[in-house]
Design an enzyme around this catalytic site. Structure first.
Site, short mmCIF file in Angstrom:
data_model
loop_
_atom_site.label_atom_id
_atom_site.label_comp_id
_atom_site.label_asym_id
_atom_site.label_seq_id
_atom_site.Cartn_x
_atom_site.Cartn_y
_atom_site.Cartn_z
N TRP A 10 -9.02 1.23 6.63
CA TRP A 10 -8.24 1.45 7.84
C TRP A 10 -8.45 0.22 8.71
O TRP A 10 -9.40 -0.54 8.51
CB TRP A 10 -8.62 2.75 8.55
CG TRP A 10 -9.92 2.80 9.28
CD1 TRP A 10 -10.11 2.58 10.61
CD2 TRP A 10 -11.21 3.13 8.74
NE1 TRP A 10 -11.43 2.75 10.93
CE2 TRP A 10 -12.14 3.08 9.79
CE3 TRP A 10 -11.67 3.45 7.46
CZ2 TRP A 10 -13.49 3.34 9.63
CZ3 TRP A 10 -13.02 3.71 7.29
CH2 TRP A 10 -13.90 3.66 8.36
N ASP A 15 -15.24 1.59 3.87
CA ASP A 15 -16.35 2.47 3.55
C ASP A 15 -17.05 1.95 2.30
O ASP A 15 -16.40 1.49 1.37
CB ASP A 15 -15.86 3.90 3.29
CG ASP A 15 -15.51 4.64 4.57
OD1 ASP A 15 -15.87 4.15 5.66
OD2 ASP A 15 -14.88 5.70 4.48
#
Length: 173
Positions: free
Chosen positions: A100, A119
């Site tokens: 993101w 992540d």
């Protein structure tokens, strides 16, 4: 016979006279060959060997603090506290290919930068330096800017989330 039918018939007969299955397969083979050879060109190899160069703006602050300027849109445990850094995953984890993005203002030069939040996946959650900032976050109907999703789905490690990094992609202006 109406005029459109006559024109269509003439064009179809002309195409049939001037082409054959053999010439069609010859052209198809040539295009397939060009398509498979194009990625092997020296320009492509030179770029892949060099790789994209990440912009490193002047920085100040503590990367283990949630108030660090890059973390304006982060949600999760900071990799800088879990054996990695602000922009790299700890050993034994892999970055998710799905990210993101956010836009954060660097206090040193006053410019806004596009930040990619990745992540790191493959180990159990780190559990240190939980940070949940969502400046400029959008609802989940625009998932490319949402920090509330599990981004580890595209990894070989599965969905085991460990921590999050913030990589500077470039200036926003």
């Amino acid at each position: 016979m109406n005029r459109i039918d006559r024109i269509t018939e003439i064009m179809a007969r002309s195409a049939a006279r001037n082409s054959s299955r053999r010439s069609f397969f010859g052209r198809l083979g040539a295009w397939l060959t060009v398509g498979t050879v194009a990625p092997l060109l020296p320009v492509s190899r030179a770029y892949a060997a060099k790789g994209p160069q990440a912009l490193q703006p002047q920085e100040q602050g503590d990367p283990t603090s949630c108030d660090y300027w890059r973390y304006c849109g982060i949600d999760g445990f900071l990799c800088a506290c879990c054996g990695g850094s602000a922009s790299s995953c700890p050993p034994g984890t892999e970055p998710s290919p799905i990210t993101w993005v956010g836009t954060c203002r660097n206090p040193v030069d006053g410019r806004a930068y596009i930040i990619s939040y990745n992540d790191c996946c493959g180990k159990a959650a780190c559990g240190r330096c939980q940070c949940g900032r969502d400046e400029g976050a959008t609802p989940t109907y625009q998932p490319s800017t949402s920090n509330d999703l599990d981004w580890c789905l595209g990894t070989q490690a599965g969905i085991a989330y460990h921590c999050s990094t913030s990589v500077v992609l470039g200036p926003a202006d």
